[in-house]
Design a protein around this motif. Structure first.
Motif, PDB file in Angstrom:
ATOM      1  N   PRO A 286      -8.749  -8.871  -4.293  1.00 20.21           N
ATOM      2  CA  PRO A 286      -8.126  -9.753  -3.305  1.00 20.21           C
ATOM      3  C   PRO A 286      -6.588  -9.080  -3.046  1.00 20.21           C
ATOM      4  O   PRO A 286      -6.245  -9.025  -1.747  1.00 20.21           O
ATOM      5  N   TRP A 287      -5.732  -8.553  -3.971  1.00 19.83           N
ATOM      6  CA  TRP A 287      -4.579  -8.101  -3.760  1.00 19.83           C
ATOM      7  C   TRP A 287      -4.735  -6.828  -2.767  1.00 19.83           C
ATOM      8  O   TRP A 287      -3.857  -6.662  -1.481  1.00 19.83           O
ATOM      9  N   THR A 288      -5.530  -5.965  -2.953  1.00 19.50           N
ATOM     10  CA  THR A 288      -5.755  -4.740  -2.056  1.00 19.50           C
ATOM     11  C   THR A 288      -6.083  -5.094  -0.874  1.00 19.50           C
ATOM     12  O   THR A 288      -5.813  -4.409   0.129  1.00 19.50           O
ATOM     13  N   ILE A 289      -6.746  -6.119  -0.662  1.00 17.13           N
ATOM     14  CA  ILE A 289      -7.326  -6.312   0.641  1.00 17.13           C
ATOM     15  C   ILE A 289      -6.184  -6.913   1.435  1.00 17.13           C
ATOM     16  O   ILE A 289      -5.889  -6.996   2.650  1.00 17.13           O
ATOM     17  N   LEU A 290      -5.138  -8.189   0.641  1.00 16.96           N
ATOM     18  CA  LEU A 290      -4.220  -8.854   1.246  1.00 16.96           C
ATOM     19  C   LEU A 290      -3.401  -7.484   1.954  1.00 16.96           C
ATOM     20  O   LEU A 290      -2.986  -7.713   2.921  1.00 16.96           O
ATOM     21  N   ALA A 291      -2.993  -6.614   1.131  1.00 14.99           N
ATOM     22  CA  ALA A 291      -2.300  -5.342   1.399  1.00 14.99           C
ATOM     23  C   ALA A 291      -2.714  -4.795   2.716  1.00 14.99           C
ATOM     24  O   ALA A 291      -1.954  -4.528   3.783  1.00 14.99           O
ATOM     25  N   TYR A 292      -3.953  -4.534   3.087  1.00 12.14           N
ATOM     26  CA  TYR A 292      -4.440  -4.020   4.292  1.00 12.14           C
ATOM     27  C   TYR A 292      -4.149  -4.993   5.456  1.00 12.14           C
ATOM     28  O   TYR A 292      -3.837  -4.765   6.528  1.00 12.14           O
ATOM     29  N   MET A 293      -4.442  -6.202   5.121  1.00 12.35           N
ATOM     30  CA  MET A 293      -4.419  -7.345   6.012  1.00 12.35           C
ATOM     31  C   MET A 293      -2.924  -7.599   6.617  1.00 12.35           C
ATOM     32  O   MET A 293      -2.803  -8.004   7.789  1.00 12.35           O
TER      33      MET A 293
ATOM     34  N   LYS B  61       2.326   4.507   1.780  1.00  7.52           N
ATOM     35  CA  LYS B  61       2.769   4.721   0.528  1.00  7.52           C
ATOM     36  C   LYS B  61       3.245   3.857  -0.416  1.00  7.52           C
ATOM     37  O   LYS B  61       3.370   3.662  -1.578  1.00  7.52           O
ATOM     38  N   THR B  62       4.368   2.655   0.386  1.00  6.14           N
ATOM     39  CA  THR B  62       4.789   1.794  -0.589  1.00  6.14           C
ATOM     40  C   THR B  62       4.194   0.457  -0.447  1.00  6.14           C
ATOM     41  O   THR B  62       4.511  -0.461  -1.163  1.00  6.14           O
ATOM     42  N   PHE B  63       3.367   0.156   0.616  1.00  8.86           N
ATOM     43  CA  PHE B  63       2.817  -1.165   1.133  1.00  8.86           C
ATOM     44  C   PHE B  63       4.389  -2.048   1.067  1.00  8.86           C
ATOM     45  O   PHE B  63       4.213  -3.446   0.425  1.00  8.86           O
ATOM     46  N   SER B  64       5.231  -1.740   1.704  1.00  7.69           N
ATOM     47  CA  SER B  64       6.392  -2.498   1.686  1.00  7.69           C
ATOM     48  C   SER B  64       6.164  -3.786   2.409  1.00  7.69           C
ATOM     49  O   SER B  64       6.912  -4.852   2.164  1.00  7.69           O
ATOM     50  N   LYS B  65       5.500  -3.769   3.460  1.00  2.00           N
ATOM     51  CA  LYS B  65       5.415  -4.736   4.214  1.00  2.00           C
ATOM     52  C   LYS B  65       4.759  -5.962   3.454  1.00  2.00           C
ATOM     53  O   LYS B  65       4.651  -7.174   3.540  1.00  2.00           O
ATOM     54  N   ALA B  66       3.438  -5.646   2.911  1.00  2.00           N
ATOM     55  CA  ALA B  66       2.647  -6.506   2.065  1.00  2.00           C
ATOM     56  C   ALA B  66       3.583  -7.336   0.888  1.00  2.00           C
ATOM     57  O   ALA B  66       3.312  -8.202   0.365  1.00  2.00           O
ATOM     58  N   LYS B  67       4.266  -6.172   0.156  1.00  2.00           N
ATOM     59  CA  LYS B  67       4.996  -6.711  -0.749  1.00  2.00           C
ATOM     60  C   LYS B  67       6.209  -7.576  -0.326  1.00  2.00           C
ATOM     61  O   LYS B  67       6.377  -8.552  -1.098  1.00  2.00           O
ATOM     62  N   GLN B  68       6.795  -7.416   0.852  1.00  2.00           N
ATOM     63  CA  GLN B  68       7.629  -8.256   1.451  1.00  2.00           C
ATOM     64  C   GLN B  68       7.127  -9.773   1.566  1.00  2.00           C
ATOM     65  O   GLN B  68       7.849 -10.639   0.972  1.00  2.00           O
TER      66      GLN B  68
ATOM     67  N   GLY C 130      -0.967  -0.244  -8.381  1.00  2.00           N
ATOM     68  CA  GLY C 130       0.224   0.253  -8.870  1.00  2.00           C
ATOM     69  C   GLY C 130       1.499   0.312  -8.187  1.00  2.00           C
ATOM     70  O   GLY C 130       2.385   0.763  -8.454  1.00  2.00           O
ATOM     71  N   VAL C 131       1.407  -0.189  -6.940  1.00  2.00           N
ATOM     72  CA  VAL C 131       2.617  -0.513  -6.300  1.00  2.00           C
ATOM     73  C   VAL C 131       3.493  -1.941  -6.669  1.00  2.00           C
ATOM     74  O   VAL C 131       4.367  -2.020  -6.484  1.00  2.00           O
ATOM     75  N   LEU C 132       2.684  -2.705  -7.387  1.00  2.00           N
ATOM     76  CA  LEU C 132       3.244  -3.861  -7.689  1.00  2.00           C
ATOM     77  C   LEU C 132       4.041  -3.872  -8.887  1.00  2.00           C
ATOM     78  O   LEU C 132       3.898  -2.933  -9.976  1.00  2.00           O
ATOM     79  N   SER C 133       5.077  -4.864  -9.304  1.00  2.00           N
ATOM     80  CA  SER C 133       5.758  -4.814 -10.517  1.00  2.00           C
ATOM     81  C   SER C 133       4.773  -5.567 -11.571  1.00  2.00           C
ATOM     82  O   SER C 133       3.639  -6.182 -10.890  1.00  2.00           O
ATOM     83  N   GLU C 134       5.012  -5.359 -12.660  1.00  2.00           N
ATOM     84  CA  GLU C 134       4.009  -6.066 -13.865  1.00  2.00           C
ATOM     85  C   GLU C 134       3.807  -7.460 -13.549  1.00  2.00           C
ATOM     86  O   GLU C 134       2.742  -7.861 -13.379  1.00  2.00           O
ATOM     87  N   SER C 135       5.045  -8.238 -13.404  1.00  6.21           N
ATOM     88  CA  SER C 135       4.980  -9.670 -13.157  1.00  6.21           C
ATOM     89  C   SER C 135       3.959  -9.930 -11.812  1.00  6.21           C
ATOM     90  O   SER C 135       3.314 -10.730 -11.937  1.00  6.21           O
TER      91      SER C 135
END
Ligand code: CP3
Length: 341
Positions: free
Chosen positions: A145-152, A159-166, A209-214
């Motif tokens: 689910p996280w990887t799918i959200l990242a693309y959505m 490289k960073t998925f900074s929008k998804a992480k934002q 691997g782009v996420l923090s551990e928590s």
């Protein structure tokens, strides 16, 4: 019954005569036969949606490379599409989405997908199953689910998925709502895959691997755990969370059967963190650019380090399109010919 069930026995923790081997992206551009079949479709998406062609390339690596499993030819991005976000696969660039998720209204507009929405994948599985003639198991899959959200949210690779992480940092409640919808869709989709013949399921968390551990625990592992709880009573499940070996111990506390490893951790460390789970991996795909002697030496060292039981041999990520096909075959043959002392 399957003639070669080494993969399933290894995933279930049973003993095996020899280690099973398959390769991520084995149905891909490494094989000239794949490129020839792909040329029959107008583009990647038409290819994925054509069950005859998809089944043809699913079976190719079993015949040509001699691997111990087939993985259905499809893509993780069929789920966003079935939920209402169509994508394009742009040559030499990768996936691109014209609509992305930004607001609550965008999430409310998404469907919860099920197997009927992805009938072409079900047909590809059924046709692959028939063509395989019970020689080897058939692997089904979906994205985590996280990887799918990242693309959505991101709308493309990054490289960073900074929008998804934002999105996770600024709209965590919306992120959870979206992850729940993706998780429900994925569970229904995977149940359909199992009814259509999948013998084992792999979850691809390519962007763990782009996420923090928590954040990995909060936004990724939780949802993979829900999928494992729904699916592992039916068939064995593998979690492949790339670049997340900081989380191996917690992954081992889920109901998954097998943990996929990328090449950045050694077998002994991975064993120490994962209890009695089966491990899968983890040769660096770039090893297959090396000469024959190096490939045999490194592969043999890896096999010895993992040991015979609770082990499925694979690479640490997918095959690169320009790897020499002979070297890929040599890797597979080295594993199949190896016997433990
Ligand atoms: O053999 C197999 O492993 C089965 C088929 C498979 C594909 N994609 C076919 C494909 C699987 C399991 C996937 C999963 C997938 N798709 C992932 C997770 C695995 C991973 O690699 O981390 C991800 C992140 C995707 C999204 C995706 N699909 C990208 C980023 C790309 C473009 C990259 C590239 O190599 O061009 C794709 C396209 C894609 N999916 C190809 C294949 C064989 C290459 C397209 C082509 O034939 O030109």
């Amino acid at each position: 019954m399957l003639k070669n069930d080494l993969l399933l026995r290894a995933a279930n923790g049973q003993s095996v005569e020899r280690v099973p081997v398959w390769l991520m992206r084995q149905a891909g551009r490494v094989l000239p036969e794949y490129r020839a079949t792909r040329a029959k479709a107008a583009n990647f998406i038409e290819f994925v949606k054509n069950p005859e062609l998809a089944a043809e390339v699913t079976v190719q690596p079993v015949d040509i490379l001699g691997v111990d499993a087939a993985i259905v030819f499809s893509d993780i991005l069929v789920i966003p599409e079935a939920m209402g976000l169509p994508y394009q696969m742009i040559e030499a660039k990768g996936p691109w989405f014209e609509k992305t998720i930004k607001s609550a209204a965008d999430i409310d507009a998404l469907n919860i997908a099920d197997a009927n929405d992805l009938n072409y994948v079900m047909q590809a599985l059924q046709k692959s199953k028939t063509a395989l003639n019970n020689e080897v198991p058939l692997i089904g899959f979906c994205g985590a689910p996280w990887t799918i959200l990242a693309y959505m949210v991101e709308g493309s690779g990054s490289k960073t998925f900074s929008k998804a992480k934002q999105f996770l940092y600024t709209q965590p409640d919306l992120a959870h709502r979206l992850l729940e919808k993706i998780t429900l869709s994925s569970i229904q989709y995977l149940k359909g895959q199992i009814e259509s013949g999948a013998n084992l399921i792999q979850l691809f968390d390519s962007w763990a691997g782009v996420l923090s551990e928590s954040h990995f625990y909060e936004f990724s592992l939780r949802y993979m755990e829900q999928i494992c709880d729904a699916i592992s009573p039916l068939v064995p499940v593998t979690i492949f969370a790339k670049d997340a070996h900081y989380a191996l111990e917690n992954i081992s506390h889920t109901s998954c059967n097998t943990i996929g490893l990328d090449w950045t951790i050694n077998p002994a460390k991975a064993r120490a963190l994962t209890g009695t789970k089966t491990l899968q991996g983890n040769a660096d795909p770039c090893l297959l650019y090396a000469n024959a002697e190096t490939i045999v030496r490194e592969t043999t060292a890896m096999l010895n380090a993992f040991g015979k039981d609770r082990y499925i041999c694979n690479l640490g990520h997918g095959l690169y399109p320009d790897l020499p096909k002979e070297n890929v075959k040599l890797f597979v043959e080295t594993v199949k010919n190896f016997r433990y002392a």
